[in-house]
Design an enzyme around this catalytic site. Sequence first.
Site, PDB file in Angstrom:
ATOM      1  N   SER A  38      -6.908  36.349  32.063  1.00 34.06           N
ATOM      2  CA  SER A  38      -8.325  36.053  31.862  1.00 34.06           C
ATOM      3  C   SER A  38      -9.159  36.912  32.800  1.00 34.06           C
ATOM      4  CB  SER A  38      -8.595  34.582  32.183  1.00 34.06           C
ATOM      5  OG  SER A  38      -9.984  34.341  32.257  1.00 34.06           O
ATOM      6  N   TYR A  87      -7.957  27.129  37.171  1.00 36.93           N
ATOM      7  CA  TYR A  87      -7.746  27.978  35.988  1.00 36.93           C
ATOM      8  C   TYR A  87      -7.660  29.444  36.420  1.00 36.93           C
ATOM      9  CZ  TYR A  87      -8.889  30.486  31.673  1.00 36.93           C
ATOM     10  OH  TYR A  87      -8.871  31.358  30.610  1.00 36.93           O
ATOM     11  N   SER A 127      -4.473  30.195  38.220  1.00 38.69           N
ATOM     12  CA  SER A 127      -3.306  30.227  37.312  1.00 38.69           C
ATOM     13  C   SER A 127      -3.277  31.538  36.533  1.00 38.69           C
ATOM     14  CB  SER A 127      -3.332  29.024  36.360  1.00 38.69           C
ATOM     15  OG  SER A 127      -4.372  29.155  35.397  1.00 38.69           O
TER      16      SER A 127
HETATM   17  P1  NAP Z   1      -8.217  27.403  22.606  1.00 39.04           P
HETATM   18  O1  NAP Z   1      -8.834  27.607  21.279  1.00 39.04           O
HETATM   19  O2  NAP Z   1      -8.463  26.138  23.355  1.00 39.04           O
HETATM   20  O3  NAP Z   1      -6.654  27.644  22.440  1.00 39.04           O
HETATM   21  C1  NAP Z   1      -5.709  27.220  23.354  1.00 39.04           C
HETATM   22  C2  NAP Z   1      -4.691  26.412  22.587  1.00 39.04           C
HETATM   23  O4  NAP Z   1      -3.611  26.063  23.470  1.00 39.04           O
HETATM   24  C3  NAP Z   1      -5.295  25.103  22.052  1.00 39.04           C
HETATM   25  O5  NAP Z   1      -4.981  24.965  20.676  1.00 39.04           O
HETATM   26  C4  NAP Z   1      -4.594  24.065  22.889  1.00 39.04           C
HETATM   27  O6  NAP Z   1      -4.422  22.832  22.247  1.00 39.04           O
HETATM   28  C5  NAP Z   1      -3.254  24.738  23.146  1.00 39.04           C
HETATM   29  N1  NAP Z   1      -2.520  24.086  24.216  1.00 39.04           N
HETATM   30  C6  NAP Z   1      -3.033  23.510  25.330  1.00 39.04           C
HETATM   31  N2  NAP Z   1      -2.046  22.966  26.057  1.00 39.04           N
HETATM   32  C7  NAP Z   1      -0.897  23.213  25.393  1.00 39.04           C
HETATM   33  C8  NAP Z   1       0.446  22.877  25.636  1.00 39.04           C
HETATM   34  N3  NAP Z   1       0.836  22.199  26.733  1.00 39.04           N
HETATM   35  N4  NAP Z   1       1.389  23.256  24.731  1.00 39.04           N
HETATM   36  C9  NAP Z   1       1.012  23.926  23.605  1.00 39.04           C
HETATM   37  N5  NAP Z   1      -0.234  24.272  23.325  1.00 39.04           N
HETATM   38  C10 NAP Z   1      -1.188  23.908  24.205  1.00 39.04           C
HETATM   39  O7  NAP Z   1      -8.599  28.561  23.621  1.00 39.04           O
HETATM   40  P2  NAP Z   1      -8.767  30.141  23.446  1.00 39.04           P
HETATM   41  O8  NAP Z   1     -10.100  30.461  23.942  1.00 39.04           O
HETATM   42  O9  NAP Z   1      -8.338  30.575  22.094  1.00 39.04           O
HETATM   43  O10 NAP Z   1      -7.737  30.661  24.558  1.00 39.04           O
HETATM   44  C11 NAP Z   1      -6.508  31.323  24.268  1.00 39.04           C
HETATM   45  C12 NAP Z   1      -5.997  31.934  25.554  1.00 39.04           C
HETATM   46  O11 NAP Z   1      -6.918  32.940  25.994  1.00 39.04           O
HETATM   47  C13 NAP Z   1      -5.881  30.935  26.705  1.00 39.04           C
HETATM   48  O12 NAP Z   1      -4.732  31.210  27.472  1.00 39.04           O
HETATM   49  C14 NAP Z   1      -7.136  31.192  27.513  1.00 39.04           C
HETATM   50  O13 NAP Z   1      -7.001  30.811  28.859  1.00 39.04           O
HETATM   51  C15 NAP Z   1      -7.290  32.685  27.330  1.00 39.04           C
HETATM   52  N6  NAP Z   1      -8.669  33.117  27.568  1.00 39.04           N
HETATM   53  C16 NAP Z   1      -9.698  32.728  26.761  1.00 39.04           C
HETATM   54  C17 NAP Z   1     -11.005  33.160  27.034  1.00 39.04           C
HETATM   55  C18 NAP Z   1     -12.180  32.774  26.174  1.00 39.04           C
HETATM   56  O14 NAP Z   1     -13.303  33.215  26.503  1.00 39.04           O
HETATM   57  N7  NAP Z   1     -12.016  32.007  25.122  1.00 39.04           N
HETATM   58  C19 NAP Z   1     -11.253  33.973  28.140  1.00 39.04           C
HETATM   59  C20 NAP Z   1     -10.192  34.346  28.954  1.00 39.04           C
HETATM   60  C21 NAP Z   1      -8.907  33.921  28.660  1.00 39.04           C
HETATM   61  P3  NAP Z   1      -5.531  21.676  22.470  1.00 39.04           P
HETATM   62  O15 NAP Z   1      -6.786  22.181  21.847  1.00 39.04           O
HETATM   63  O16 NAP Z   1      -4.915  20.514  21.780  1.00 39.04           O
HETATM   64  O17 NAP Z   1      -5.649  21.517  23.974  1.00 39.04           O
END
Ligand code: NAP
Length: 266
Positions: free
Chosen positions: A142, A155, A158
Amino acid sequence: MAFDFTGKTVGVTGAAGINGIGFAIARKFLQYGAAVFICDLDEKALSEAETKLREYGTVKAYKVDVSNGQAVSGLFKEAVRDFGYIDVFISNAGIYPQIMVCDMAEEQWDTVMAVNLKSVFLCARECRRVMDRGGVLINASSFAALLGSAGSGAYAASKAAVYNLTKTLAAELAPYQIRTVGYIPGVIETGMTKEVIESREKELTEAIALKRLGKSDDVADAVCFLASDQAAYMTGTFLEISGGKLCVQNPDYAWNQYGKNACGTA
Ligand code: NAP
């Protein structure tokens, strides 16, 4: 850029959210010919995602908690049984609790580290076991890993650890022809960032040189590149997909100082 992943199998964690980065990654790989398996926690969301993704190709969903070693090991066993081989694996699942570090309960801290960091270790260990003809492992870090993040420090810590671990894994897995790389999203419009964007959209957008928030597809395209043969000499490195977030302290400074038409006219 178009890619061809025909005959390849790709796994993505955290892919149940229709607006999420994991879902977009899964859809892109299917469009480029791969067979895809996804995992997530919420069975209903997972099943809806699987149904939507089936429009694009061969997909299977598994309910898995990526912070649980036994569950992760089971996922890889089942995926190899169902697909034969895993060519590309993307550790994308994550959680983003917004809370000041010193207000956190010990269990909250442990959960962030388990879901965001330990999962990357658990999945890498399984990739090493099953990718005996080589492969590509791709981890989600991130932008917060690079700066720290007031209000979501666990966060950020991590994700900084994921950044570091990816580099170590790249060296340790290289003899097995497993490239290990990562992606650094900036601010992408997903379920994870919905609340933050609702409360701070203007301020967040101002810090981005391209003056727009990112879309999950912006990240998915970069991830497909990382997995492709065009990236064959990349390991231990990251692609930042942030629209130029904070690439300078104040992206608007020069335009404000010299005017919009000043650049290149001297
Ligand atoms: P998201 O839509 O919330 O996707 C994350 C997914 O991981 C959710 O479906 C969540 O399920 C699932 N998850 C959480 N805990 C889990 C577990 N223990 N086992 C299996 N699945 C689990 O978020 P996103 O924005 O697409 O993020 C995807 C990745 O990119 C993440 O690692 C995030 O930190 C990284 N990222 C995102 C951004 C951003 O701006 N969006 C920026 C930097 C980095 P639930 O919804 O049920 O919790």
